[in-house]
Design a protein around this motif. Structure first.
Motif, short mmCIF file in Angstrom:
data_model
loop_
_atom_site.label_atom_id
_atom_site.label_comp_id
_atom_site.label_asym_id
_atom_site.label_seq_id
_atom_site.Cartn_x
_atom_site.Cartn_y
_atom_site.Cartn_z
N ALA A 2 0.77 -1.20 0.13
CA ALA A 2 -0.17 -0.09 0.05
C ALA A 2 0.82 1.18 -0.05
O ALA A 2 0.78 2.18 -0.81
CB ALA A 2 -0.86 -0.05 1.28
N ASN A 3 1.86 1.14 0.77
CA ASN A 3 2.71 2.39 0.87
C ASN A 3 3.63 2.38 -0.41
O ASN A 3 3.94 3.79 -0.72
CB ASN A 3 3.76 2.30 1.94
CG ASN A 3 3.06 2.46 3.41
OD1 ASN A 3 2.12 3.10 3.39
ND2 ASN A 3 3.47 1.98 4.44
N LEU A 4 3.97 1.73 -1.14
CA LEU A 4 4.65 1.74 -2.33
C LEU A 4 3.73 2.35 -3.45
O LEU A 4 4.08 3.18 -4.12
CB LEU A 4 5.21 0.51 -2.82
CG LEU A 4 6.43 -0.20 -2.23
CD1 LEU A 4 6.52 -1.52 -2.84
CD2 LEU A 4 7.49 0.70 -2.19
N ALA A 5 2.64 2.04 -3.22
CA ALA A 5 1.73 2.88 -4.13
C ALA A 5 1.36 4.05 -3.92
O ALA A 5 1.33 5.00 -4.79
CB ALA A 5 -0.03 1.85 -4.08
N LYS A 6 1.14 4.35 -2.63
CA LYS A 6 1.26 5.80 -2.35
C LYS A 6 2.41 6.64 -2.80
O LYS A 6 2.19 7.60 -3.18
CB LYS A 6 1.24 6.01 -0.73
CG LYS A 6 -0.25 5.64 -0.28
CD LYS A 6 -0.27 6.16 1.32
CE LYS A 6 -1.30 5.35 1.99
NZ LYS A 6 -1.04 5.27 3.38
N LEU A 7 3.43 6.14 -2.79
CA LEU A 7 4.74 6.98 -3.11
C LEU A 7 4.68 7.04 -4.84
O LEU A 7 5.12 8.08 -5.14
CB LEU A 7 6.06 5.97 -2.92
CG LEU A 7 6.60 6.07 -1.46
CD1 LEU A 7 7.78 5.09 -1.22
CD2 LEU A 7 6.79 7.58 -0.97
N GLN A 8 4.21 5.68 -5.31
CA GLN A 8 4.18 6.07 -6.69
C GLN A 8 2.94 7.18 -7.54
O GLN A 8 3.23 7.78 -8.17
CB GLN A 8 3.91 4.93 -7.55
CG GLN A 8 4.09 4.35 -8.92
CD GLN A 8 3.82 3.18 -9.43
OE1 GLN A 8 2.57 2.70 -9.00
NE2 GLN A 8 4.56 2.60 -9.99
N LEU A 9 2.19 7.60 -6.53
CA LEU A 9 1.06 8.65 -6.83
C LEU A 9 1.92 9.71 -7.31
O LEU A 9 1.60 10.48 -7.95
CB LEU A 9 0.27 9.10 -5.37
CG LEU A 9 -1.00 7.56 -5.52
CD1 LEU A 9 -1.95 8.16 -4.36
CD2 LEU A 9 -1.80 7.88 -6.86
N ASN A 10 2.90 10.10 -6.47
CA ASN A 10 3.56 11.32 -6.74
C ASN A 10 5.17 11.26 -7.47
O ASN A 10 5.75 12.07 -7.69
CB ASN A 10 3.87 12.12 -5.32
CG ASN A 10 2.65 12.94 -5.08
OD1 ASN A 10 2.13 13.41 -5.81
ND2 ASN A 10 2.52 12.86 -3.78
N ASP A 11 5.26 10.03 -7.98
CA ASP A 11 6.55 9.61 -8.64
C ASP A 11 6.31 8.55 -9.45
O ASP A 11 6.51 7.28 -9.17
CB ASP A 11 7.17 9.28 -7.29
CG ASP A 11 8.98 9.21 -7.75
OD1 ASP A 11 8.94 9.22 -9.28
OD2 ASP A 11 9.80 8.81 -6.93
N ALA A 12 5.94 8.97 -10.52
CA ALA A 12 5.63 7.96 -11.75
C ALA A 12 6.82 7.27 -12.16
O ALA A 12 6.75 6.22 -12.75
CB ALA A 12 4.81 8.59 -12.98
N ALA A 13 8.01 7.84 -11.86
CA ALA A 13 9.41 7.12 -12.43
C ALA A 13 9.66 5.97 -11.63
O ALA A 13 10.64 5.46 -12.13
CB ALA A 13 10.45 8.08 -12.29
N PHE A 14 8.96 5.69 -10.37
CA PHE A 14 9.31 4.91 -9.54
C PHE A 14 8.30 3.61 -9.89
O PHE A 14 7.09 3.87 -10.11
CB PHE A 14 9.16 5.45 -8.14
CG PHE A 14 9.02 3.98 -7.37
CD1 PHE A 14 10.17 3.36 -6.84
CD2 PHE A 14 7.98 3.83 -6.11
CE1 PHE A 14 10.00 2.18 -5.98
CE2 PHE A 14 7.77 2.72 -5.44
CZ PHE A 14 8.83 2.12 -5.35
N VAL A 15 8.85 2.50 -10.35
CA VAL A 15 7.96 1.36 -10.56
C VAL A 15 8.33 0.03 -9.71
O VAL A 15 9.48 0.08 -9.15
CB VAL A 15 8.32 0.66 -12.10
CG1 VAL A 15 8.10 1.90 -13.03
CG2 VAL A 15 9.78 0.19 -12.17
N TYR A 16 7.50 -0.61 -9.59
CA TYR A 16 7.71 -1.87 -8.93
C TYR A 16 6.87 -3.00 -9.23
O TYR A 16 5.74 -2.72 -9.79
CB TYR A 16 7.41 -1.58 -7.22
CG TYR A 16 5.93 -1.16 -6.85
CD1 TYR A 16 5.62 0.16 -6.88
CD2 TYR A 16 5.01 -2.13 -6.38
CE1 TYR A 16 4.22 0.37 -6.90
CE2 TYR A 16 3.77 -1.68 -6.36
CZ TYR A 16 3.30 -0.37 -6.37
OH TYR A 16 2.08 -0.08 -6.19
N GLN A 17 7.15 -4.14 -8.72
CA GLN A 17 6.49 -5.60 -9.14
C GLN A 17 6.75 -6.61 -7.88
O GLN A 17 7.98 -6.37 -7.59
CB GLN A 17 6.49 -5.98 -10.46
CG GLN A 17 7.87 -6.50 -11.04
CD GLN A 17 7.81 -6.94 -12.36
OE1 GLN A 17 7.64 -6.32 -13.19
NE2 GLN A 17 7.85 -8.36 -12.47
#
Lengths: 596, 388
Positions: A313-328
């Protein structure tokens, strides 16, 4: 607004050279913010940014200035991320400008980051206005700074403006220079609206808010528009500018900068560098768009396996403001369930990890970072490999290319020898040495990105007692003799420790990893062999000797409950252990090795 | 009335000096306190009397031998009054420094037939290191006194892994003790219990624990004791036999009282801090002599905690402790008690233990191998029951 009365500019500077103070001073002098708000007002909003003196996310700010020529100008300050990890974002922000203020600290002179950022600005053909800041400091050396400006950056000394942002010296001159030297925006001549998207952030109430620079035509609420690269059609809901708080405007016209909102739910739908145009009569895209790709990958795992969902959930929150950050999602034998994360660079990786730890209070462990290798297969196919686990078998590989960087190191003369040794140790090549002044030099070198991931910057800082600085820019790929190093525990590979390394370093890395694992893997009832292997070849070995007995305690009537509880604890502990073959290893042991 | 409980443990909570490694409850000797304890103990024994028909009695401590002749007379009189004169195994723990001829004779005549003496080491320097009050010479003298008084069943307690102890010192202690020819030996590793001086010294880095050395000590304990004619029947216990025996028999001079504990037998306990186990309920006395005496004098027993073991916990405990003995887990006894065959409950675990060479499944028993005896914790932890 008449484009002739608009100026768009950014500020580039090394950490602590006074970018934020100067920004605040400009806002204050143009009446954009009052004296009273000065204290509370900072463009940088995250704690981490203030602490590290870097800007990760900042808004463009619009101010109005009554110049000496009697005209009122609209000045748009477009802040840039300020670090080359975000080079693409920096270049997009810069392409929304026509000019840039280059700040040099009068006491410290030119630093590595100044050089790297100036290169980016020059590539965008921006008009550069050099500002020598902090001239009122006791150690200020204006003359030396001017010499460096000419010698290192090839900018005529007459163009420099001496200033002190802190004490308001030279601010008026800077504003005048912006008006006089920075060219006004010119329409592109395209048949319809063209606007550049250069940043975005997520707002809980308004959804995705996108920063734009209008190059042609105008943008207003209700217009149907098209995002050329992502191919999306949306309707503009609202347009506005920042002062520095967002305020609504009727329209943004050619040359102006601000924001727009539309029914865009996911920040992933906004590609930085995309062109916005009229949906019915589209214009061609503005130049320079690139898909951004992560440069560095690392696995992030919760230390407590129960935190997995929370981490997700927190990675998703970070990605909201940082589209350059990806994760799987990924799974590791040693660390359980976690995520493979992609970052733009080293700083980006550190920032994300720090934010997870501090803002979200997550207990996480990161695996050894890996760069993205370009692997040419024997059948001619090229694959991008960011995870050692996915590296194909050696007999299928023709060549492996690794990403390179051009690195600028600035240090006092006394440390040249140390720096050259460090560069050599990191498989770097010294390209150019330049004397900055009587006491400092700038080394330009070409180094594999993979080599500067871990401790390059820290080593420079410690070798030079804090006086050295380093920055870098990406510089293509180069074929290299890379091998996959595997760590085996009783013959079974432990995925979290596999890595792709240069052949010359594989053995020493294998040896040190084996030694560390040998210290933390608890003794078992049988001997445990820890081996480092390149391909099938064992290059290092450690042995954890077999235990010969358990604790042999006295165990009488009164001890039975206590003993049982000990056994229960032991059983409990075993459940949390990871099995590598028949070897039971507590997760903490892996974490300890990854941390060291 | 339920079946009488066949075992009794009595805790004597006094020492003249607290040892560096000891975490048992004891107080420094104060005459008026001891007198009050003796009276309260007799009071509690009278309460327990009807429920008991002891076949084994064990006086532990503390230092039971520290009680005076007069105090022992009081206790013995009380016990004889309950009809407990002829007990098959009646042990009293002694410190080699507190054994006198008169006391030994009094105990022997009173029905005590087994002495357990805390020797720990035969090295003068290590005895001092451990904070023991006795000397090497006192061990010889006390042993002679006990033999002279007619004790035919004597246990000697030893410790290994003492900071400063090396293999040579340990071998010397073992050889000297073997030469005394006691019927029983128990030897255990120094355990760094929280809140003992030794624990704090270790934490402060006063010495390192050399696991390798301790392992070697344990190996030579087994090798040398076996060569000297002792049979290991539990992880830390060795006894002589009268005739030759199979490796799975319990030796003749084994401690029946302890075996009763390890087979989850019912036993009552009296005295501060002591624990009893009766019909699946474990109770503990208050660890404070004054409060204990208050409790007994107001008609109670000074019990402060009670834990009822649910059947899976009882079963796990039974198996874990059975596997610490050479006999192993007796399927028939287990089934009689719990109505399940162990292989029904732990088939998978037993297979895993067997595959690791730690035990062997036989027709009627799950037998630990010599290796399995060394890894009794690893084996035991497979059986204990985890409650959420």
């Amino acid at each position: 607004m008449d484009p002739d009365l608009i100026r768009n500019f950014s500020i580039i500077a090394h950490i602590d050279h006074g970018k934020t103070t100067l920004s605040d001073r400009l806002l204050n002098l143009t009446g954009t913010i009052s004296d009273r708000d000065m204290e509370a007002q900072l463009l940088d909003s995250m704690d981490l940014e203030k602490e590290r003196g870097i800007t990760i996310k900042a808004h463009p700010v619009t101010m109005y200035y009554n110049a000496k020529d009697g005209k009122r100008y609209e000045l748009n300050l477009i802040d840039t991320p300020g670090h080359v990890d975000f080079a693409y974002e920096v270049s997009r922000s810069m392409s929304a400008c026509e000019g840039a203020l280059l700040i040099i600290d009068a006491a410290q002179g030119v630093e590595a980051q100044t050089v790297a950022n100036l290169h980016l600005a020059m590539k965008q053909n921006l008009t550069i206005i050099p500002v020598i800041n902090k001239i009122d400091l006791p150690h200020a050396d204006l003359e030396q700074a001017l010499v460096q400006l000419e010698d290192i950056l090839a900018i005529p000394r007459e163009e420099a403006i001496p200033a002190s942002a802190k004490n308001g010296i030279g601010i008026e001159e800077i504003l005048e220079a912006i008006v006089q030297r920075v060219p006004p925006p010119k329409p592109t001549g395209a048949p319809s609206t063209q606007a550049l998207l250069f940043d975005s952030y997520y707002d809980t109430y308004r959804g995705v808010v996108t920063h734009v620079r209008v190059f042609n035509g105008a943008l207003k609420a209700g217009s149907p528009v098209k995002l050329l690269h992502s191919g999306k059609n949306v309707e503009v809901k609202e347009v506005g500018s920042f002062n520095p708080k967002p305020y609504k405007r009727d329209e943004l016209t050619a040359g102006e900068t601000g924001y727009f909102t539309a029914n865009i739910k996911s920040p992933l739908d906004i590609k930085v560098g995309d062109t916005l145009t009229d949906a019915k009569h589209p214009s061609p895209p503005l130049p320079g768009f690139q898909e951004i790709h992560p440069m560095v990958y690392s696995g992030i795992y919760p230390i407590n396996t129960a935190d997995y969902e929370h981490l997700k959930a927190n990675l998703a929150k970070l990605q909201l403001n940082d589209a350059a950050f990806v994760y799987q999602q990924e799974t590791s034998v040693a660390l359980g369930f976690g995520f493979r994360c992609g970052f733009l660079g080293l700083l980006h990786l550190e920032i994300i990890q720090e934010r997870l730890r501090r803002e979200f209070e997550m207990d996480i462990i990161a695996t050894y970072p890996s760069v993205v290798y370009q692997v040419t297969m024997t059948d001619g196919k090229v694959e991008e490999i960011d995870n050692p686990a996915h590296l194909p078998a050696t007999n299928h590989i023709e060549t492996i290319e690794e990403p390179m960087v051009k690195s600028f190191i600035i240090c006092p003369n006394d440390y040249i020898g140390d720096m050259m040794a460090l560069v050599a140790e990191k498989r770097g090549l010294l390209v150019h040495t330049e004397t900055l002044d009587g006491s400092r030099v700038m080394l330009t070198c070409r180094i594999p990105l993979g080599e500067i991931l871990i401790d390059f910057h820290d080593r420079i800082k410690s070798l030079t007692r804090g006086y050295g600085s380093m920055d870098y820019e990406h510089d293509g790929y180069e074929a290299s003799d890379m091998v996959k190093l595997d760590m085996l525990v009783n013959g079974e590979s432990v995925d979290a420790f596999s890595c792709i390394v240069h052949r010359s370093k594989a053995e020493s890395r294998g040896r040190s990893l084996a030694a560390k694992l040998g210290e933390v893997i608890p003794r078992q009832q049988f001997q445990v062999a820890i081996q480092a292997a390149i391909g099938g070849k064992i290059v290092a070995r450690e042995t954890v000797r077999a235990l010969r007995k358990d604790v042999t305690a006295k165990c009488y009537g009164g001890d039975i409950t206590r003993k049982r509880k000990l056994l229960e604890k032991q059983k409990e502990g075993k459940k949390r252990m990871k099995s590598v073959g028949s070897v039971n290893i507590p997760q903490e042991a892996f974490v300890q090795v990854l941390k060291s | 009335m339920d079946t009488p409980v066949p075992s009794l443990y009595i805790h004597v909570p006094f020492c003249s000096h607290k040892c560096e490694y000891c975490a048992f409850y004891s107080e420094l000797l104060k005459p008026e306190q001891v007198q009050r304890f003796v009276e309260s103990l007799c009071g509690e024994l009278k309460q327990l009397g009807p429920a008991l028909q002891p076949r084994t009695i064990f006086f532990g401590g503390g230092t039971p031998s520290i009680l005076s002749l007069h105090q022992w007379e009081t206790i013995l009189d009380c016990m004889h009054g309950m009809g407990w004169g002829q007990i098959p195994e009646w042990t009293v723990e002694c410190n080699p420094a507190t054994v006198s001829k008169e006391k030994a004779q009094l105990l022997k005549q009173g029905g005590v037939n087994r002495i357990s003496m805390g020797v720990q080491s035969m090295d003068a320097h290590l005895l001092e290191r451990l904070g023991r009050i006795h000397s090497r010479e006192q061990v010889f003298r006390s042993f002679e006194i006990l033999r002279g008084a007619g004790f035919e069943n004597i246990n000697l307690d030893l410790m290994f892994g003492i900071p400063g102890q090396d293999l040579k010192i340990w071998h010397d202690t073992l050889d000297t003790i073997h030469a005394l020819n006691s019927e029983h030996l128990s030897a255990y590793e120094v355990i760094y219990e929280d809140d003992t001086p030794l624990f704090h010294q270790m934490k402060a880095g006063a010495f390192d624990v050399d696991e390798d050395l301790i392992e070697s000590m344990y190996e030579s304990l087994i090798d040398r004791s076996t060569a000297a004619g002792y049979h290991q029947y539990e992880v830390a216990n060795f006894a002589r036999n009268q005739t030759s025996q199979s490796p799975y028999d319990v030796p003749h001079w084994a401690c029946q009282h302890n075996i009763h504990y390890w087979r989850a037998g019912d036993y009552h306990a009296a005295g501060p801090s002591s624990t009893e186990y009766v019909q699946g309920v474990r109770r503990q006395h208050v660890s404070n002599t004054s409060l204990y005496c208050d409790g007994v004098q107001s008609g109670g027993r000074g019990i402060v905690s009670e834990e009822t073991l649910i059947p899976p916990v009882q079963q796990g405990e039974w198996a874990a402790f059975a596997m610490r003995m050479n006999q192993g887990l007796d399927f028939k006894l287990f089934e009689e008690r719990f109505g399940h065959h162990p292989t029904q409950l732990w088939g998978e675990q037993m297979q895993s233990i067997q595959s690791r060479g730690l035990a062997v499944v036989e027709k009627d028993h799950f037998r630990p191998t010599p290796l399995g005896m060394r890894f009794a914790d690893a084996v035991g932890s497979e059986f204990v029951y985890l409650q959420d």
